[in-house]
Write a protein that holds these residues in place. Structure first.
Motif, mmCIF file in Angstrom:
data_model
loop_
_atom_site.group_PDB
_atom_site.id
_atom_site.type_symbol
_atom_site.label_atom_id
_atom_site.label_comp_id
_atom_site.label_asym_id
_atom_site.label_seq_id
_atom_site.Cartn_x
_atom_site.Cartn_y
_atom_site.Cartn_z
ATOM 1 N N THR A 123 -27.886 7.664 14.141
ATOM 2 C CA THR A 123 -26.440 7.767 13.975
ATOM 3 C C THR A 123 -25.735 7.129 15.162
ATOM 4 O O THR A 123 -26.260 7.134 16.281
ATOM 5 C CB THR A 123 -25.986 9.229 13.840
ATOM 6 N N PHE A 124 -24.555 6.580 14.879
ATOM 7 C CA PHE A 124 -23.736 6.002 15.936
ATOM 8 C C PHE A 124 -22.284 5.989 15.479
ATOM 9 O O PHE A 124 -21.999 6.135 14.291
ATOM 10 C CB PHE A 124 -24.210 4.593 16.319
ATOM 11 N N ARG A 125 -21.393 5.854 16.428
ATOM 12 C CA ARG A 125 -19.961 5.816 16.132
ATOM 13 C C ARG A 125 -19.445 4.411 16.408
ATOM 14 O O ARG A 125 -19.664 3.857 17.476
ATOM 15 C CB ARG A 125 -19.201 6.823 16.993
ATOM 16 N N LEU A 126 -18.752 3.859 15.420
ATOM 17 C CA LEU A 126 -18.195 2.521 15.519
ATOM 18 C C LEU A 126 -16.675 2.628 15.638
ATOM 19 O O LEU A 126 -16.033 3.293 14.830
ATOM 20 C CB LEU A 126 -18.569 1.725 14.259
ATOM 21 N N VAL A 127 -16.124 2.003 16.671
ATOM 22 C CA VAL A 127 -14.679 2.007 16.889
ATOM 23 C C VAL A 127 -14.117 0.691 16.366
ATOM 24 O O VAL A 127 -14.507 -0.383 16.827
ATOM 25 C CB VAL A 127 -14.339 2.181 18.388
ATOM 26 N N VAL A 128 -13.231 0.801 15.376
ATOM 27 C CA VAL A 128 -12.691 -0.361 14.677
ATOM 28 C C VAL A 128 -11.174 -0.386 14.853
ATOM 29 O O VAL A 128 -10.505 0.623 14.611
ATOM 30 C CB VAL A 128 -13.047 -0.301 13.176
ATOM 31 N N ASP A 129 -10.644 -1.542 15.296
ATOM 32 C CA ASP A 129 -9.192 -1.696 15.415
ATOM 33 C C ASP A 129 -8.543 -1.648 14.044
ATOM 34 O O ASP A 129 -9.076 -2.198 13.081
ATOM 35 C CB ASP A 129 -8.831 -3.035 16.070
ATOM 36 N N ARG A 130 -7.379 -1.012 13.970
ATOM 37 C CA ARG A 130 -6.606 -1.048 12.735
ATOM 38 C C ARG A 130 -5.805 -2.338 12.688
ATOM 39 O O ARG A 130 -5.395 -2.853 13.727
ATOM 40 C CB ARG A 130 -5.641 0.132 12.675
ATOM 41 N N PRO A 131 -5.543 -2.868 11.484
ATOM 42 C CA PRO A 131 -4.725 -4.078 11.399
ATOM 43 C C PRO A 131 -3.291 -3.788 11.839
ATOM 44 O O PRO A 131 -2.834 -2.644 11.750
ATOM 45 C CB PRO A 131 -4.779 -4.457 9.915
ATOM 46 N N PRO A 132 -2.574 -4.806 12.339
ATOM 47 C CA PRO A 132 -1.213 -4.594 12.856
ATOM 48 C C PRO A 132 -0.286 -3.880 11.875
ATOM 49 O O PRO A 132 0.475 -3.002 12.274
ATOM 50 C CB PRO A 132 -0.715 -6.008 13.157
ATOM 51 N N GLN A 133 -0.330 -4.213 10.588
ATOM 52 C CA GLN A 133 0.575 -3.573 9.629
ATOM 53 C C GLN A 133 0.272 -2.090 9.489
ATOM 54 O O GLN A 133 1.156 -1.290 9.229
ATOM 55 C CB GLN A 133 0.555 -4.273 8.263
ATOM 56 N N SER A 134 -0.973 -1.689 9.692
ATOM 57 C CA SER A 134 -1.358 -0.289 9.625
ATOM 58 C C SER A 134 -0.875 0.468 10.862
ATOM 59 O O SER A 134 -0.519 1.634 10.794
ATOM 60 C CB SER A 134 -2.873 -0.205 9.515
ATOM 61 N N ARG A 135 -0.871 -0.195 11.998
ATOM 62 C CA ARG A 135 -0.423 0.449 13.244
ATOM 63 C C ARG A 135 1.057 0.799 13.188
ATOM 64 O O ARG A 135 1.492 1.733 13.837
ATOM 65 C CB ARG A 135 -0.671 -0.478 14.427
ATOM 66 N N ALA A 136 1.832 0.053 12.414
ATOM 67 C CA ALA A 136 3.261 0.318 12.301
ATOM 68 C C ALA A 136 3.514 1.657 11.612
ATOM 69 O O ALA A 136 4.525 2.296 11.864
ATOM 70 C CB ALA A 136 3.946 -0.813 11.535
ATOM 71 N N ARG A 137 2.583 2.102 10.759
ATOM 72 C CA ARG A 137 2.762 3.355 10.020
ATOM 73 C C ARG A 137 2.117 4.554 10.720
ATOM 74 O O ARG A 137 2.318 5.685 10.309
ATOM 75 C CB ARG A 137 2.166 3.210 8.628
ATOM 76 N N SER A 138 1.317 4.302 11.729
ATOM 77 C CA SER A 138 0.574 5.371 12.384
ATOM 78 C C SER A 138 0.501 5.109 13.882
ATOM 79 O O SER A 138 0.516 3.974 14.324
ATOM 80 C CB SER A 138 -0.843 5.435 11.800
ATOM 81 N N ARG A 139 0.392 6.169 14.649
ATOM 82 C CA ARG A 139 0.265 5.999 16.103
ATOM 83 C C ARG A 139 -1.142 5.570 16.496
ATOM 84 O O ARG A 139 -1.350 5.056 17.580
ATOM 85 C CB ARG A 139 0.630 7.289 16.819
ATOM 86 N N ALA A 140 -2.108 5.793 15.625
ATOM 87 C CA ALA A 140 -3.491 5.438 15.944
ATOM 88 C C ALA A 140 -3.690 3.929 15.828
ATOM 89 O O ALA A 140 -3.322 3.320 14.840
ATOM 90 C CB ALA A 140 -4.445 6.162 15.010
ATOM 91 N N ALA A 141 -4.263 3.340 16.860
ATOM 92 C CA ALA A 141 -4.527 1.900 16.865
ATOM 93 C C ALA A 141 -5.967 1.595 16.463
ATOM 94 O O ALA A 141 -6.292 0.455 16.175
ATOM 95 C CB ALA A 141 -4.247 1.324 18.246
ATOM 96 N N VAL A 142 -6.824 2.619 16.457
ATOM 97 C CA VAL A 142 -8.239 2.435 16.117
ATOM 98 C C VAL A 142 -8.715 3.591 15.242
ATOM 99 O O VAL A 142 -8.096 4.647 15.194
ATOM 100 C CB VAL A 142 -9.138 2.353 17.374
ATOM 101 N N ASP A 143 -9.836 3.352 14.582
ATOM 102 C CA ASP A 143 -10.544 4.402 13.853
ATOM 103 C C ASP A 143 -11.947 4.488 14.426
ATOM 104 O O ASP A 143 -12.580 3.467 14.675
ATOM 105 C CB ASP A 143 -10.630 4.076 12.359
ATOM 106 N N ALA A 144 -12.441 5.692 14.642
ATOM 107 C CA ALA A 144 -13.815 5.912 15.080
ATOM 108 C C ALA A 144 -14.583 6.434 13.876
ATOM 109 O O ALA A 144 -14.293 7.523 13.372
ATOM 110 C CB ALA A 144 -13.862 6.910 16.232
ATOM 111 N N LEU A 145 -15.539 5.657 13.396
ATOM 112 C CA LEU A 145 -16.233 5.958 12.151
ATOM 113 C C LEU A 145 -17.693 6.284 12.407
ATOM 114 O O LEU A 145 -18.391 5.542 13.108
ATOM 115 C CB LEU A 145 -16.120 4.762 11.198
ATOM 116 N N GLU A 146 -18.147 7.384 11.835
ATOM 117 C CA GLU A 146 -19.541 7.802 11.970
ATOM 118 C C GLU A 146 -20.398 6.965 11.034
ATOM 119 O O GLU A 146 -20.072 6.790 9.858
ATOM 120 C CB GLU A 146 -19.696 9.277 11.613
ATOM 121 N N CYS A 147 -21.503 6.457 11.559
ATOM 122 C CA CYS A 147 -22.424 5.629 10.783
ATOM 123 C C CYS A 147 -23.821 6.234 10.851
ATOM 124 O O CYS A 147 -24.202 6.799 11.879
ATOM 125 C CB CYS A 147 -22.470 4.208 11.346
ATOM 126 N N SER A 148 -24.570 6.108 9.756
ATOM 127 C CA SER A 148 -25.957 6.581 9.748
ATOM 128 C C SER A 148 -26.836 5.511 9.121
ATOM 129 O O SER A 148 -26.441 4.835 8.176
ATOM 130 C CB SER A 148 -26.084 7.894 8.975
#
Length: 122
Positions: A38-63
């Protein structure tokens, strides 16, 4: 019987992500005897998505269950840029407080795209 007028829709569960490894991958053996990395992948959100949310990245669990992908992931280091392909899965289990679940990416293919280098000169 007349033919169905609706177009055939193929269901798909495919994910392609490119991001940075948050920490080194971890290997563990499940009660079933299967081995998973297992590992965690940090992925930037696209600019249009950042306008709707304060989060600039998503941390996603991978297996990863496949042996070749497990070996590859264990060789990566925190900060490496990797590409993973797989499917979204929802895992269910029973915890001390009752039923629990979480979403994760089940990785079928993976590769390192760039190695994180120390920015300070030696």
């Amino acid at each position: 019987m007349p033919a169905d007028p609706r177009p055939s829709l193929a269901h798909r569960n495919e994910i392609l992500l490119v991001g940075r490894l948050a920490d080194a991958a971890q290997e563990r053996e499940l009660p079933s005897g299967d081995v998973v990395v297992t590992f965690r992948l940090v992925v930037d959100r696209p600019p249009q998505s950042r306008a709707r949310s304060r989060a600039a990245v998503d941390a996603l669990e991978c297996s990863a269950f496949r042996a070749d992908v497990r070996r590859r992931a264990l060789a990566w280091s925190a900060g490496d840029v990797v590409q993973v392909e797989g499917a979204l899965r929802r895992r269910f289990w029973r915890s001390s407080t009752g039923p629990a679940s979480r979403g994760e990416i089940e990785v079928e293919r993976a590769r390192r795209l760039a190695v994180e280098r120390d920015a300070t000169p030696a």
